[in-house]
Design a protein around this motif. Structure first.
Motif, mmCIF file in Angstrom:
data_model
loop_
_atom_site.group_PDB
_atom_site.id
_atom_site.type_symbol
_atom_site.label_atom_id
_atom_site.label_comp_id
_atom_site.label_asym_id
_atom_site.label_seq_id
_atom_site.Cartn_x
_atom_site.Cartn_y
_atom_site.Cartn_z
ATOM 1 N N ILE A 1 8.634 -34.393 -15.185
ATOM 2 C CA ILE A 1 7.915 -34.739 -16.414
ATOM 3 C C ILE A 1 8.222 -33.757 -17.533
ATOM 4 C CG2 ILE A 1 5.594 -34.870 -17.432
ATOM 5 C CD1 ILE A 1 4.660 -36.166 -14.830
ATOM 6 N N ILE A 2 8.180 -32.474 -17.232
ATOM 7 C CA ILE A 2 8.387 -31.462 -18.265
ATOM 8 C C ILE A 2 9.818 -31.499 -18.799
ATOM 9 C CG2 ILE A 2 8.446 -28.972 -18.660
ATOM 10 C CD1 ILE A 2 5.630 -30.167 -18.626
ATOM 11 N N TYR B 1 1.057 -37.729 -14.889
ATOM 12 C CA TYR B 1 0.928 -36.978 -16.138
ATOM 13 C C TYR B 1 -0.327 -36.123 -16.145
ATOM 14 C CZ TYR B 1 4.586 -39.942 -18.210
ATOM 15 O OH TYR B 1 5.767 -40.574 -18.489
ATOM 16 N N LEU B 2 -1.429 -36.675 -15.673
ATOM 17 C CA LEU B 2 -2.694 -35.934 -15.725
ATOM 18 C C LEU B 2 -2.677 -34.740 -14.777
ATOM 19 C CD1 LEU B 2 -5.347 -38.778 -16.021
ATOM 20 C CD2 LEU B 2 -4.452 -37.286 -17.802
ATOM 21 N N ARG B 3 -2.096 -34.897 -13.596
ATOM 22 C CA ARG B 3 -2.015 -33.756 -12.681
ATOM 23 C C ARG B 3 -1.152 -32.653 -13.277
ATOM 24 N NH1 ARG B 3 -0.348 -37.581 -9.181
ATOM 25 N NH2 ARG B 3 1.517 -36.379 -8.659
ATOM 26 N N ILE B 4 -0.047 -33.040 -13.936
ATOM 27 C CA ILE B 4 0.848 -32.035 -14.506
ATOM 28 C C ILE B 4 0.211 -31.361 -15.720
ATOM 29 C CG2 ILE B 4 3.094 -31.702 -15.608
ATOM 30 C CD1 ILE B 4 2.888 -32.127 -12.417
ATOM 31 N N LEU B 5 -0.587 -32.092 -16.495
ATOM 32 C CA LEU B 5 -1.328 -31.462 -17.586
ATOM 33 C C LEU B 5 -2.255 -30.373 -17.058
ATOM 34 C CD1 LEU B 5 -2.235 -34.525 -19.833
ATOM 35 C CD2 LEU B 5 -1.001 -32.483 -20.580
ATOM 36 N N SER B 6 -2.942 -30.660 -15.953
ATOM 37 C CA SER B 6 -3.823 -29.650 -15.359
ATOM 38 C C SER B 6 -3.024 -28.467 -14.842
ATOM 39 C CB SER B 6 -4.636 -30.271 -14.219
ATOM 40 O OG SER B 6 -5.488 -31.283 -14.691
ATOM 41 N N MET B 7 -1.895 -28.736 -14.214
ATOM 42 C CA MET B 7 -1.054 -27.655 -13.701
ATOM 43 C C MET B 7 -0.552 -26.777 -14.844
ATOM 44 S SD MET B 7 2.307 -27.942 -11.291
ATOM 45 C CE MET B 7 3.584 -26.676 -11.320
ATOM 46 N N ARG B 8 -0.132 -27.403 -15.940
ATOM 47 C CA ARG B 8 0.331 -26.615 -17.087
ATOM 48 C C ARG B 8 -0.768 -25.691 -17.597
ATOM 49 N NH1 ARG B 8 1.898 -29.602 -22.662
ATOM 50 N NH2 ARG B 8 -0.345 -29.936 -22.615
ATOM 51 N N SER B 9 -1.982 -26.199 -17.688
ATOM 52 C CA SER B 9 -3.098 -25.383 -18.169
ATOM 53 C C SER B 9 -3.416 -24.250 -17.213
ATOM 54 C CB SER B 9 -4.334 -26.266 -18.380
ATOM 55 O OG SER B 9 -4.104 -27.227 -19.394
ATOM 56 N N LEU B 10 -3.384 -24.519 -15.915
ATOM 57 C CA LEU B 10 -3.665 -23.474 -14.930
ATOM 58 C C LEU B 10 -2.581 -22.392 -14.957
ATOM 59 C CD1 LEU B 10 -4.917 -25.808 -12.084
ATOM 60 C CD2 LEU B 10 -6.290 -24.044 -13.220
ATOM 61 N N LEU B 11 -1.328 -22.791 -15.104
ATOM 62 C CA LEU B 11 -0.254 -21.805 -15.213
ATOM 63 C C LEU B 11 -0.403 -20.971 -16.486
ATOM 64 C CD1 LEU B 11 2.872 -23.828 -14.018
ATOM 65 C CD2 LEU B 11 1.797 -21.881 -12.857
ATOM 66 N N THR B 12 -0.868 -21.605 -17.559
ATOM 67 C CA THR B 12 -1.101 -20.868 -18.803
ATOM 68 C C THR B 12 -2.209 -19.847 -18.624
ATOM 69 O OG1 THR B 12 -0.379 -22.773 -20.110
ATOM 70 C CG2 THR B 12 -1.670 -21.095 -21.247
ATOM 71 N N LEU B 13 -3.278 -20.222 -17.937
ATOM 72 C CA LEU B 13 -4.351 -19.262 -17.649
ATOM 73 C C LEU B 13 -3.820 -18.094 -16.819
ATOM 74 C CD1 LEU B 13 -7.357 -21.620 -16.784
ATOM 75 C CD2 LEU B 13 -7.009 -20.322 -18.886
ATOM 76 N N ALA B 14 -2.971 -18.398 -15.833
ATOM 77 C CA ALA B 14 -2.388 -17.333 -15.010
ATOM 78 C C ALA B 14 -1.517 -16.410 -15.850
ATOM 79 C CB ALA B 14 -1.582 -17.943 -13.868
ATOM 80 N N GLU B 15 -0.744 -16.977 -16.758
ATOM 81 C CA GLU B 15 0.101 -16.173 -17.634
ATOM 82 C C GLU B 15 -0.748 -15.259 -18.512
ATOM 83 O OE1 GLU B 15 3.530 -14.617 -19.203
ATOM 84 O OE2 GLU B 15 3.374 -16.034 -17.535
ATOM 85 N N MET B 16 -1.818 -15.790 -19.051
ATOM 86 C CA MET B 16 -2.692 -14.988 -19.903
ATOM 87 C C MET B 16 -3.351 -13.872 -19.103
ATOM 88 S SD MET B 16 -4.285 -18.147 -22.134
ATOM 89 C CE MET B 16 -5.163 -17.190 -23.387
ATOM 90 N N TYR C 1 -7.821 -31.714 -12.428
ATOM 91 C CA TYR C 1 -6.816 -32.077 -11.424
ATOM 92 C C TYR C 1 -7.430 -32.986 -10.370
ATOM 93 C CZ TYR C 1 -3.289 -31.628 -7.769
ATOM 94 O OH TYR C 1 -2.349 -31.902 -6.810
ATOM 95 N N VAL C 2 -8.614 -32.619 -9.889
ATOM 96 C CA VAL C 2 -9.312 -33.434 -8.887
ATOM 97 C C VAL C 2 -9.658 -34.801 -9.473
ATOM 98 C CG1 VAL C 2 -11.410 -33.607 -7.492
ATOM 99 C CG2 VAL C 2 -10.177 -31.428 -7.641
ATOM 100 N N SER C 3 -10.054 -34.831 -10.739
ATOM 101 C CA SER C 3 -10.376 -36.095 -11.399
ATOM 102 C C SER C 3 -9.180 -37.033 -11.423
ATOM 103 C CB SER C 3 -10.870 -35.829 -12.825
ATOM 104 O OG SER C 3 -11.067 -37.029 -13.533
ATOM 105 N N ALA C 4 -7.980 -36.481 -11.668
ATOM 106 C CA ALA C 4 -6.772 -37.316 -11.672
ATOM 107 C C ALA C 4 -6.538 -37.939 -10.299
ATOM 108 C CB ALA C 4 -5.567 -36.481 -12.093
ATOM 109 N N LEU C 5 -6.805 -37.184 -9.242
ATOM 110 C CA LEU C 5 -6.666 -37.720 -7.886
ATOM 111 C C LEU C 5 -7.717 -38.789 -7.615
ATOM 112 C CD1 LEU C 5 -6.097 -34.393 -5.896
ATOM 113 C CD2 LEU C 5 -4.351 -36.039 -6.624
ATOM 114 N N ARG C 6 -8.927 -38.532 -8.069
ATOM 115 C CA ARG C 6 -10.044 -39.436 -7.801
ATOM 116 C C ARG C 6 -9.905 -40.765 -8.553
ATOM 117 N NH1 ARG C 6 -13.847 -36.125 -9.192
ATOM 118 N NH2 ARG C 6 -14.122 -36.957 -11.289
#
Length: 353
Positions: free
Chosen positions: A211-212, A304-319, A338-343
């Motif tokens: 996706i990215i 797309y929604l799972r990857i959006l969550s992953m991008r945000s979590l990686l950004t938090l880790a970077e910060m 992320y869980v919402s996208a699965l649900r």
């Protein structure tokens, strides 16, 4: 002191790759509270704006030390934002994006001519026209308007004169997050649940790469939060705000559309059938509005929604890796999305049929 406008179109790296603290703590703030202040901040504002009433804007129940309203003796209001010197260029770039789409019929909030202004403590004040506004309601008319304005915005962004710069800077940010993901997989721990973060990255990394790195990219908004499309009370035409991530958001349009579905529909307090009807209204309006023949979705909405969550979590880790104290509520928010996208896979698949 008046500060000159930056120009991202000359290829100069201006945009910091990491976001500021969000203005609102929740996905769907119910409203804003206004509190009159008479402190040193108020004095700083009056030194720039002149006499008047200074109101601090906050999410209901939460503090915010950057957003204010100056109301002069005639009742005219100006929306004000405080930013630090290292945040300034990001906001000036955002203003250039807003001016670009505004000139092409997409209503946005642009910086007033006398701003930015530097104040005594080294910070800058940015001033914008104040909109007495509301947020989108979970009704088809509002959600259809959201889909329409996103389609109009995507068409307006197509002729940005800075595409090569945008592609390069988006790639820089992706490389930064790729490096952080690799370190996490090797054992670096971030956030309140490093095991869950590592598991998520391991599970989604191949989808992330697809996706990215899609070749269907174009300029996108990059941050279509619920509070970044507002409805002025005196006009039904939505206003799109905060183009701060646009210069690092060369992605498929579907990334923006998916985020809008997540924030305006899936997070709404409605039953699944109502959510389906709202999501369908947004997607139909988007497709009908776009002049270009761009494919809306190359992959599944859930992807797309799972990857959006992953991008945000990686950004938090970077910060966090750079010494910034990230609140647990921010980590919980993106894990929950992320869980919402699965649900919601069944609902999302229905929307793509």
């Amino acid at each position: 002191m008046k500060y000159p406008l930056a120009n991202p179109f000359n290829g100069v790296m201006l945009n910091h790759q990491l976001p500021r603290k969000p203005a609102f703590s929740s996905l769907r703030p119910q409203g804003q509270s206004l509190k009159e202040i008479n402190d040193s901040t108020a004095l700083n504002i009056k030194s720039v704006m002149g006499p008047g009433t200074i109101l601090q804007i906050s999410e209901a129940g939460c503090s915010n030390d950057t957003h204010y309203i100056h109301r002069d003796h005639d009742g005219f209001c100006t929306f004000l934002k405080f930013v630090s010197d290292h945040e300034l260029n990001r906001h000036l770039e955002s203003d250039l994006m807003a001016r670009h789409v505004n000139a092409r019929g997409v209503r946005s909030s642009i910086l007033l001519p006398e701003f930015p202004c530097q104040i005594a403590d080294g910070r800058f004040i940015l001033g914008y026209t104040f909109f007495d506004c509301r947020f989108a309601r979970a009704v088809e008319d509002d959600i259809r308007s959201v889909g329409e304005v996103i389609g109009q915005m995507h068409d307006a962004l197509l002729d940005l004169p800075s595409k090569n710069t945008m592609i390069e800077r988006t790639r820089d940010r992706i490389n930064m997050l790729d490096t952080r993901a690799a370190l996490i997989l090797k054992g670096c721990n971030y956030g309140p649940n490093p095991i869950m973060l590592r598991t998520l990255i391991r599970r989604e990394f191949s989808t992330w790469r697809l996706i990215i790195n899609s070749d269907q990219g174009q300029p996108t908004h990059g941050d279509l939060n619920y509070t970044n499309i507002i409805f002025p009370l005196d006009d039904s035409t939505p206003v799109v705000l905060d183009f701060e991530d646009t210069m690092i958001s060369w992605f498929e349009p579907a990334v923006d559309v998916s985020m809008a579905l997540e924030r305006f529909v899936l997070s709404a307090p409605v039953d699944s059938e109502t959510a389906f009807q709202l999501g369908k209204a947004l997607l139909d309006a988007y497709r009908k509005t776009r002049r270009s023949d761009a494919t809306v979705f190359t992959y599944s909405l859930a992807d797309y929604l799972r990857i959006l969550s992953m991008r945000s979590l990686l950004t938090l880790a970077e910060m966090e890796s750079r010494g910034k104290d990230m609140e647990c509520s921010e980590w919980r928010k993106f894990f929950s999305l992320y869980v919402s996208a699965l649900r919601n896979v069944s609902l999302l698949n229905r929307l793509q049929m």
